[in-house]
Design a protein around this motif. Structure first.
Motif, short mmCIF file in Angstrom:
data_model
loop_
_atom_site.label_atom_id
_atom_site.label_comp_id
_atom_site.label_asym_id
_atom_site.label_seq_id
_atom_site.Cartn_x
_atom_site.Cartn_y
_atom_site.Cartn_z
N LEU A 76 -69.32 -28.59 -18.52
CA LEU A 76 -70.12 -27.98 -17.44
C LEU A 76 -69.80 -26.61 -16.84
O LEU A 76 -68.84 -26.56 -16.10
CB LEU A 76 -70.31 -29.05 -16.15
N LEU A 78 -70.61 -23.30 -14.20
CA LEU A 78 -71.50 -22.42 -13.57
C LEU A 78 -71.36 -20.96 -13.61
O LEU A 78 -70.10 -20.47 -13.95
CB LEU A 78 -70.94 -22.87 -11.90
N ALA A 111 -76.54 -22.81 -14.27
CA ALA A 111 -75.62 -23.98 -14.53
C ALA A 111 -75.87 -24.50 -16.25
O ALA A 111 -76.99 -24.46 -16.58
CB ALA A 111 -75.93 -25.03 -13.58
N LYS A 113 -74.92 -27.09 -19.11
CA LYS A 113 -74.36 -28.37 -19.76
C LYS A 113 -74.35 -28.51 -20.97
O LYS A 113 -75.39 -28.44 -21.81
CB LYS A 113 -75.04 -29.82 -18.76
#
Length: 214
Positions: A76, A78, A111, A113
């Motif tokens: 994950l 950012l 973001a 994922k």
């Protein structure tokens, strides 16, 4: 279509290879940094004496979009993407304008994922907020001197990542779900505003390479 075939070949090769050996699940660890982006430069020259002067022109364009991300947990990230583009078109022989110039600046936090499919392949979802400022100028005897446009957007982009090594991935975006709002000024006066939204899952596949520091 060629990009789709290339991506399918990569996925198939990876699945066959991973079926023959045991390895751990696709993993990009917490505290890893990623670097990516693109650079493009182009131009054209077109002359058509049988049609309007707008078909006799020279153009040049330049675009750069660096991107960096930080993994706040495993798989994950950012990050932030910045962009600048410049375009110039010269109208040879036109009585209405000499040339036009466009500047565009973009800022987009995101973001991203990763969902493991195999040791080498992950399905990805990237959500981003986007803002861009666009200024278009006419230089010459034209009724319009310039326009300024502010664009605000939200995007959700599905895709795939193929892990070449612990330092590189090949990434592909396969469309997006989007919403955008546009506010335009014409010579400093409010001209128009509009909003757009939709789902785009076209056959266009955009490939890129990302570098990881861990």
């Amino acid at each position: 279509m060629k990009s789709f075939i290339a991506l399918f070949a990569i996925l198939l090769f990876s699945l066959i290879s991973n079926a023959q050996e045991e390895s751990e699940t696709f993993l990009i660890e917490k505290d890893t940094w990623s670097l990516g982006g693109f650079l493009s430069i182009g131009g054209s020259n077109r002359e058509d004496t049988d049609m309007t002067p707008y078909n006799d022109l020279d153009s040049f364009s330049f675009s750069i979009r660096p991107e960096t991300g930080y993994f706040v947990s495993d798989n994950l990230a950012l990050g932030l993407s910045l962009g600048y583009s410049y375009g110039r078109t010269k109208y040879n022989g036109s009585e209405l304008r000499d040339k036009s110039i466009r500047h565009n600046i973009m800022v987009s936090p995101y973001a991203r994922k990763f969902f493991a499919i195999s040791p080498k392949i992950a399905f990805t979802l990237m959500g981003s907020l986007e803002y861009s400022y666009d200024r278009f100028e006419n230089i010459g005897d034209s009724d319009l001197d310039y326009t300024e446009t502010n664009i605000y957007g939200v995007n959700l982009r599905p895709g795939f990542s193929y892990l070449l090594s612990d330092k590189f991935t090949i990434d592909a975006n396969i469309g997006n779900i989007y919403y955008s709002y546009l506010d335009r000024l014409n010579d400093g006066r409010e001209d128009m505003s509009s909003s757009n939204y939709g789902l785009n899952l076209s056959s266009n596949i955009y490939l890129g390479i990302r570098y990881y520091i861990n």
